[in-house]
Design a protein around this motif. Structure first.
Motif: not given
Lengths: 113, 114
Positions: B2-10, B12-24
């Protein structure tokens, strides 16, 4: 809210010597104090913890002491080895209304061969 | 295991962009957290959730939002990324008994905002 201060921020010891990291907390309602170890490039992992009804706890070469009156707790590592090199975080938790874990700022421990 | 998984690992984005980090997670834990790690500042709590319909702000929630889509999934969003959100982000879970809080961390997402 809770405030946890951790010292020192960096610590270098010779292999085989002991290392001590100290933390103080502000909320007298805090009653659980874990320590996490984060090796380079890895995730933090729980290594030892202590509840407020206990003054000291040992697990092989590591031990944690707690002084509730003074609101401070410490991590002791004896007979240090190169694999003990890591960042160590202390934390404090209250099972009361806050129910949050507050971390210290971390200590970079380097064990010199 | 059983584990905790995050995506992405790395990322790079630009100022003003929307970004989502996921965890399962496959640990079956109800409690999930998002932390941010900056050098010299330790781990700071952004948001946490005790079950699917529960969302709580942490110490540094401004500029972030979260979604708990299911017991196993907890996403962190930056609506309009800014450079000082460059950091290492950790998701964590807990099977707290109420008297303690033992966290299990994911492997982290290194985010760089240019």
């Amino acid at each position: 809210g809770e405030n946890v201060e951790q010292h020192p921020s960096t610590l270098s010891v010779q292999e085989g010597d002991s290392a001590v990291i100290k933390c103080t907390y502000s909320d007298s309602a805090s009653n659980y104090f874990p320590w996490y170890k984060q090796e380079l490039g890895k995730r933090p992992q729980l290594i030892i913890d202590i509840r407020s009804n206990v003054g000291e706890k040992k697990d092989q070469r590591i031990a944690v002491t707690l002084n509730k009156t003074a609101k401070h707790f410490s991590l002791h590592i004896t007979e240090t080895q190169p694999e003990d090199s890591a960042v160590y975080f202390c934390a404090a938790f209250s099972s009361g209304s806050a129910r949050q874990l507050t971390f210290g700022s971390g200590t970079q421990l380097t064990v010199l061969p | 295991d059983a584990d905790v998984t995050q995506t992405p690992r790395n990322r790079i984005t630009k100022t003003g962009k929307r970004i989502m980090l996921e965890c399962s997670q496959t640990k079956g834990h109800d409690r999930m957290y998002w932390y941010r790690q900056d050098p010299g500042l330790g781990l700071r709590l952004i948001y946490y959730s005790f079950d699917v319909k529960d969302i709580n702000k942490g110490e540094i929630s401004d500029g972030y939002s979260v979604s708990r889509q299911a017991q196993a999934k907890f996403s962190l969003s930056l609506e309009s990324a800014i450079p000082n959100q460059t950091a290492l982000y950790f998701c964590a879970t807990s099977d707290s008994t109420g008297a303690d809080e033992k966290l299990f961390f994911g492997s982290g997402t290194q985010l760089s905002v240019l």
